[in-house]
Scaffold this motif. Structure first.
Motif, PDB file in Angstrom:
ATOM      1  N   PRO A 127      36.004  39.224  33.544  1.00  0.00           N
ATOM      2  CA  PRO A 127      36.153  39.286  35.005  1.00  0.00           C
ATOM      3  C   PRO A 127      37.233  38.335  35.516  1.00  0.00           C
ATOM      4  CG  PRO A 127      33.830  39.270  34.410  1.00  0.00           C
ATOM      5  CD  PRO A 127      34.596  39.032  33.140  1.00  0.00           C
ATOM      6  N   GLU A 128      37.375  37.175  34.872  1.00  0.00           N
ATOM      7  CA  GLU A 128      38.401  36.217  35.282  1.00  0.00           C
ATOM      8  C   GLU A 128      39.801  36.791  35.066  1.00  0.00           C
ATOM      9  OE1 GLU A 128      35.864  35.526  33.278  1.00  0.00           O
ATOM     10  OE2 GLU A 128      34.633  34.366  34.695  1.00  0.00           O
ATOM     11  N   GLN A 129      39.995  37.517  33.951  1.00  0.00           N
ATOM     12  CA  GLN A 129      41.303  38.113  33.695  1.00  0.00           C
ATOM     13  C   GLN A 129      41.616  39.230  34.691  1.00  0.00           C
ATOM     14  OE1 GLN A 129      40.403  38.732  29.397  1.00  0.00           O
ATOM     15  NE2 GLN A 129      42.466  37.952  29.037  1.00  0.00           N
ATOM     16  N   VAL A 130      40.613  40.026  35.021  1.00  0.00           N
ATOM     17  CA  VAL A 130      40.821  41.094  36.010  1.00  0.00           C
ATOM     18  C   VAL A 130      41.163  40.482  37.366  1.00  0.00           C
ATOM     19  CG1 VAL A 130      39.757  43.013  37.254  1.00  0.00           C
ATOM     20  CG2 VAL A 130      39.312  42.716  34.810  1.00  0.00           C
ATOM     21  N   ASP A 131      40.440  39.447  37.753  1.00  0.00           N
ATOM     22  CA  ASP A 131      40.704  38.774  39.026  1.00  0.00           C
ATOM     23  C   ASP A 131      42.131  38.225  39.052  1.00  0.00           C
ATOM     24  OD1 ASP A 131      39.624  37.439  41.578  1.00  0.00           O
ATOM     25  OD2 ASP A 131      40.427  35.740  40.452  1.00  0.00           O
ATOM     26  N   ALA A 132      42.556  37.606  37.931  1.00  0.00           N
ATOM     27  CA  ALA A 132      43.917  37.059  37.859  1.00  0.00           C
ATOM     28  C   ALA A 132      44.954  38.173  37.920  1.00  0.00           C
ATOM     29  CB  ALA A 132      44.080  36.244  36.573  1.00  0.00           C
ATOM     30  N   TRP A 133      44.661  39.310  37.256  1.00  0.00           N
ATOM     31  CA  TRP A 133      45.615  40.427  37.280  1.00  0.00           C
ATOM     32  C   TRP A 133      45.779  40.975  38.695  1.00  0.00           C
ATOM     33  CZ3 TRP A 133      49.585  42.986  35.853  1.00  0.00           C
ATOM     34  CH2 TRP A 133      49.807  44.280  36.347  1.00  0.00           C
ATOM     35  N   ILE A 134      44.681  41.118  39.431  1.00  0.00           N
ATOM     36  CA  ILE A 134      44.769  41.615  40.804  1.00  0.00           C
ATOM     37  C   ILE A 134      45.693  40.720  41.624  1.00  0.00           C
ATOM     38  CG2 ILE A 134      43.478  41.938  42.951  1.00  0.00           C
ATOM     39  CD1 ILE A 134      41.048  42.702  41.236  1.00  0.00           C
ATOM     40  N   GLU A 135      45.478  39.403  41.511  1.00  0.00           N
ATOM     41  CA  GLU A 135      46.300  38.463  42.286  1.00  0.00           C
ATOM     42  C   GLU A 135      47.749  38.492  41.813  1.00  0.00           C
ATOM     43  OE1 GLU A 135      46.224  33.784  43.727  1.00  0.00           O
ATOM     44  OE2 GLU A 135      44.582  34.599  42.515  1.00  0.00           O
ATOM     45  N   LEU A 136      47.950  38.574  40.494  1.00  0.00           N
ATOM     46  CA  LEU A 136      49.314  38.596  39.963  1.00  0.00           C
ATOM     47  C   LEU A 136      50.041  39.868  40.375  1.00  0.00           C
ATOM     48  CD1 LEU A 136      51.462  37.282  38.117  1.00  0.00           C
ATOM     49  CD2 LEU A 136      50.473  38.590  36.223  1.00  0.00           C
ATOM     50  N   ALA A 137      49.362  41.008  40.297  1.00  0.00           N
ATOM     51  CA  ALA A 137      49.985  42.281  40.671  1.00  0.00           C
ATOM     52  C   ALA A 137      50.392  42.277  42.137  1.00  0.00           C
ATOM     53  CB  ALA A 137      49.027  43.437  40.383  1.00  0.00           C
ATOM     54  N   GLU A 138      49.525  41.722  42.996  1.00  0.00           N
ATOM     55  CA  GLU A 138      49.878  41.612  44.411  1.00  0.00           C
ATOM     56  C   GLU A 138      51.103  40.716  44.586  1.00  0.00           C
ATOM     57  OE1 GLU A 138      45.647  42.029  46.773  1.00  0.00           O
ATOM     58  OE2 GLU A 138      46.071  40.148  45.754  1.00  0.00           O
ATOM     59  N   LEU A 139      51.156  39.635  43.811  1.00  0.00           N
ATOM     60  CA  LEU A 139      52.243  38.662  43.943  1.00  0.00           C
ATOM     61  C   LEU A 139      53.581  39.244  43.509  1.00  0.00           C
ATOM     62  CD1 LEU A 139      52.937  35.707  44.644  1.00  0.00           C
ATOM     63  CD2 LEU A 139      52.533  35.149  42.222  1.00  0.00           C
ATOM     64  N   VAL A 140      53.616  39.853  42.305  1.00  0.00           N
ATOM     65  CA  VAL A 140      54.902  40.327  41.782  1.00  0.00           C
ATOM     66  C   VAL A 140      55.416  41.567  42.517  1.00  0.00           C
ATOM     67  CG1 VAL A 140      54.425  39.356  39.503  1.00  0.00           C
ATOM     68  CG2 VAL A 140      53.865  41.754  39.948  1.00  0.00           C
ATOM     69  N   ARG A 141      54.548  42.234  43.296  1.00  0.00           N
ATOM     70  CA  ARG A 141      54.993  43.372  44.089  1.00  0.00           C
ATOM     71  C   ARG A 141      55.499  42.937  45.461  1.00  0.00           C
ATOM     72  NH1 ARG A 141      50.900  46.095  45.534  1.00  0.00           N
ATOM     73  NH2 ARG A 141      51.699  48.210  45.763  1.00  0.00           N
ATOM     74  N   ASP A 142      55.373  41.649  45.776  1.00  0.00           N
ATOM     75  CA  ASP A 142      55.798  41.120  47.069  1.00  0.00           C
ATOM     76  C   ASP A 142      57.310  40.878  47.046  1.00  0.00           C
ATOM     77  OD1 ASP A 142      56.238  39.795  49.427  1.00  0.00           O
ATOM     78  OD2 ASP A 142      55.121  37.986  48.878  1.00  0.00           O
ATOM     79  N   PRO A 143      58.091  41.590  47.873  1.00  0.00           N
ATOM     80  CA  PRO A 143      59.556  41.412  47.881  1.00  0.00           C
ATOM     81  C   PRO A 143      59.970  39.974  48.165  1.00  0.00           C
ATOM     82  CG  PRO A 143      58.927  43.375  49.115  1.00  0.00           C
ATOM     83  CD  PRO A 143      57.666  42.634  48.817  1.00  0.00           C
ATOM     84  N   GLY A 144      59.238  39.292  49.038  1.00  0.00           N
ATOM     85  CA  GLY A 144      59.564  37.914  49.361  1.00  0.00           C
ATOM     86  C   GLY A 144      59.438  37.006  48.151  1.00  0.00           C
ATOM     87  N   PHE A 145      58.355  37.187  47.395  1.00  0.00           N
ATOM     88  CA  PHE A 145      58.172  36.370  46.188  1.00  0.00           C
ATOM     89  C   PHE A 145      59.273  36.665  45.178  1.00  0.00           C
ATOM     90  CE2 PHE A 145      56.485  36.201  41.817  1.00  0.00           C
ATOM     91  CZ  PHE A 145      56.316  34.821  41.705  1.00  0.00           C
ATOM     92  N   ARG A 146      59.590  37.940  45.002  1.00  0.00           N
ATOM     93  CA  ARG A 146      60.653  38.299  44.059  1.00  0.00           C
ATOM     94  C   ARG A 146      61.975  37.639  44.443  1.00  0.00           C
ATOM     95  NH1 ARG A 146      60.137  44.709  42.424  1.00  0.00           N
ATOM     96  NH2 ARG A 146      57.956  44.699  41.770  1.00  0.00           N
ATOM     97  N   ALA A 147      62.289  37.649  45.725  1.00  0.00           N
ATOM     98  CA  ALA A 147      63.553  37.061  46.186  1.00  0.00           C
ATOM     99  C   ALA A 147      63.568  35.556  45.950  1.00  0.00           C
ATOM    100  CB  ALA A 147      63.770  37.376  47.662  1.00  0.00           C
ATOM    101  N   ARG A 148      62.459  34.897  46.250  1.00  0.00           N
ATOM    102  CA  ARG A 148      62.396  33.439  46.058  1.00  0.00           C
ATOM    103  C   ARG A 148      62.494  33.067  44.584  1.00  0.00           C
ATOM    104  NH1 ARG A 148      58.397  34.245  49.970  1.00  0.00           N
ATOM    105  NH2 ARG A 148      56.732  34.065  48.402  1.00  0.00           N
ATOM    106  N   LEU A 149      61.814  33.848  43.741  1.00  0.00           N
ATOM    107  CA  LEU A 149      61.858  33.546  42.311  1.00  0.00           C
ATOM    108  C   LEU A 149      63.240  33.845  41.742  1.00  0.00           C
ATOM    109  CD1 LEU A 149      59.701  32.415  40.394  1.00  0.00           C
ATOM    110  CD2 LEU A 149      59.377  34.717  39.508  1.00  0.00           C
ATOM    111  N   ARG A 150      63.907  34.862  42.273  1.00  0.00           N
ATOM    112  CA  ARG A 150      65.271  35.175  41.845  1.00  0.00           C
ATOM    113  C   ARG A 150      66.207  34.010  42.181  1.00  0.00           C
ATOM    114  NH1 ARG A 150      68.444  38.920  38.815  1.00  0.00           N
ATOM    115  NH2 ARG A 150      70.594  38.448  39.389  1.00  0.00           N
ATOM    116  N   THR A 151      66.072  33.469  43.380  1.00  0.00           N
ATOM    117  CA  THR A 151      66.900  32.331  43.780  1.00  0.00           C
ATOM    118  C   THR A 151      66.679  31.150  42.844  1.00  0.00           C
ATOM    119  OG1 THR A 151      66.880  32.993  46.100  1.00  0.00           O
ATOM    120  CG2 THR A 151      67.362  30.677  45.634  1.00  0.00           C
ATOM    121  N   TRP A 152      65.428  30.866  42.556  1.00  0.00           N
ATOM    122  CA  TRP A 152      65.099  29.757  41.649  1.00  0.00           C
ATOM    123  C   TRP A 152      65.646  30.009  40.250  1.00  0.00           C
ATOM    124  CZ3 TRP A 152      61.177  30.030  37.647  1.00  0.00           C
ATOM    125  CH2 TRP A 152      60.952  28.809  36.996  1.00  0.00           C
ATOM    126  N   THR A 153      65.538  31.243  39.774  1.00  0.00           N
ATOM    127  CA  THR A 153      66.036  31.583  38.442  1.00  0.00           C
ATOM    128  C   THR A 153      67.544  31.420  38.362  1.00  0.00           C
ATOM    129  OG1 THR A 153      64.235  33.190  38.176  1.00  0.00           O
ATOM    130  CG2 THR A 153      66.087  33.380  36.672  1.00  0.00           C
TER     131      THR A 153
END
Length: 302
Positions: free
Chosen positions: A170-196
């Protein structure tokens, strides 16, 4: 009739002998699982001692979750208990996995106080196929890391994967839900791209200052020890640590990289990936990294 045939049981006596309701035995009999051995002159079903043993077998298999169709196949000799059990184990495993996912989603919903729309999205993300999950991660990798001119980074990203196991906790499923929401967020992608980009070497030049902060855990440990001792980021001890850690490196560039990572939430992302993979991640270093950024700002003002 019973006195004339003492070994023959009516359905009522069979029910008394086995402790099962008459209606259950009648249903099993109609389905062919416990057929009568004979009929009385009045057309009533009659059973014998072997019928008692057959009822016990049917009851055992029903308690294990087998359907009457499978039970009839076993009793007729068309298959074996072992073969049916093997198939049933596979079905139970699938059901257990599905229940784990449901539990994880409901737990997350309860923890977040989610709306109906959010619950629907989380349930869909949790039940994606392996191919669909891979597509989400591949699209994220391409947008964040694609086109960067660093052979080592390209090789690392090519083999980089975030896979939810077939039987996740259940902990892995919970983490996947949060991660999937995060990596699909355009804002997060843009910020991580800048950092990279800030941490990607320019052709012909060395690694940018500060690029190692996020991977050198000894830096975090050093800062953690100072914070534990109550050392402020504006104090002399902090200045000494900065000299030890970065020497004559361009501290402004170090600070830009550090602030970009903090703004992007790179530490949170790293820990989510570890949780999905079922790995023991190192402690959350966000506070240590923020302390280090404050120390760099303070040093720049002196």
């Amino acid at each position: 009739m019973d006195d004339e045939q003492p070994d023959v049981l009516t359905i009522g006596r069979l029910a008394h002998r086995t402790g099962l309701p008459v209606r259950t035995l009648r249903f099993w009999s109609d389905e062919g699982a416990v057929p009568p051995v004979a009929r009385s002159a009045g057309g009533y079903r009659l059973y014998d001692a072997e019928s008692v043993a057959r009822v016990e077998l049917v009851r055992t298999l029903r308690e294990l979750g087998l359907g009457l169709d499978d039970i009839c196949r076993v009793l007729s000799g068309r298959t074996t208990v072992a073969e049916v059990a093997d198939a049933h184990v596979a079905a139970l495993d699938a059901q257990i996995r599905s229940l784990k996912v449901s539990r994880a989603v409901l737990s997350t919903v309860a923890k977040r106080g989610s709306t109906v729309e959010e619950t629907t999205l989380m349930n869909r993300l949790a039940r994606l196929s392996a191919a669909e999950r891979k597509q989400i991660i591949d699209e994220f990798k391409e947008e964040v890391f694609g086109g960067l001119n660093d052979p080592r980074l390209r090789d690392r990203i090519r083999t980089y994967s975030i896979e939810l196991p077939d039987d996740p906790t259940p902990e892995q499923v919970d983490a996947w839900i949060e991660l999937a929401e995060l990596v699909r967020d355009p804002g997060f992608r843009a910020r991580l791209r800048t950092w990279t980009e800030l941490n990607t070497p320019v052709p012909g030049q060395g690694r940018p200052p500060g690029a190692s902060i996020w991977w050198a855990r000894q830096i975090v440990q050093t800062v953690a020890e100072i914070r534990k001792g109550g050392g402020p980021p504006e104090g002399p001890t902090a200045a000494e640590v900065l000299s030890e850690l970065f020497g004559d490196a361009d501290r402004a560039a170090v600070l830009r990289s550090l602030e970009a990572g903090i703004e992007a939430g790179a530490e949170h992302y790293r820990r989510l990936v570890a949780r999905v993979r079922g790995q023991d991640s190192s402690p959350d270093a966000t506070e240590e990294l923020e302390w280090l950024a404050r120390a760099l700002r303070a040093a720049d003002q002196t």
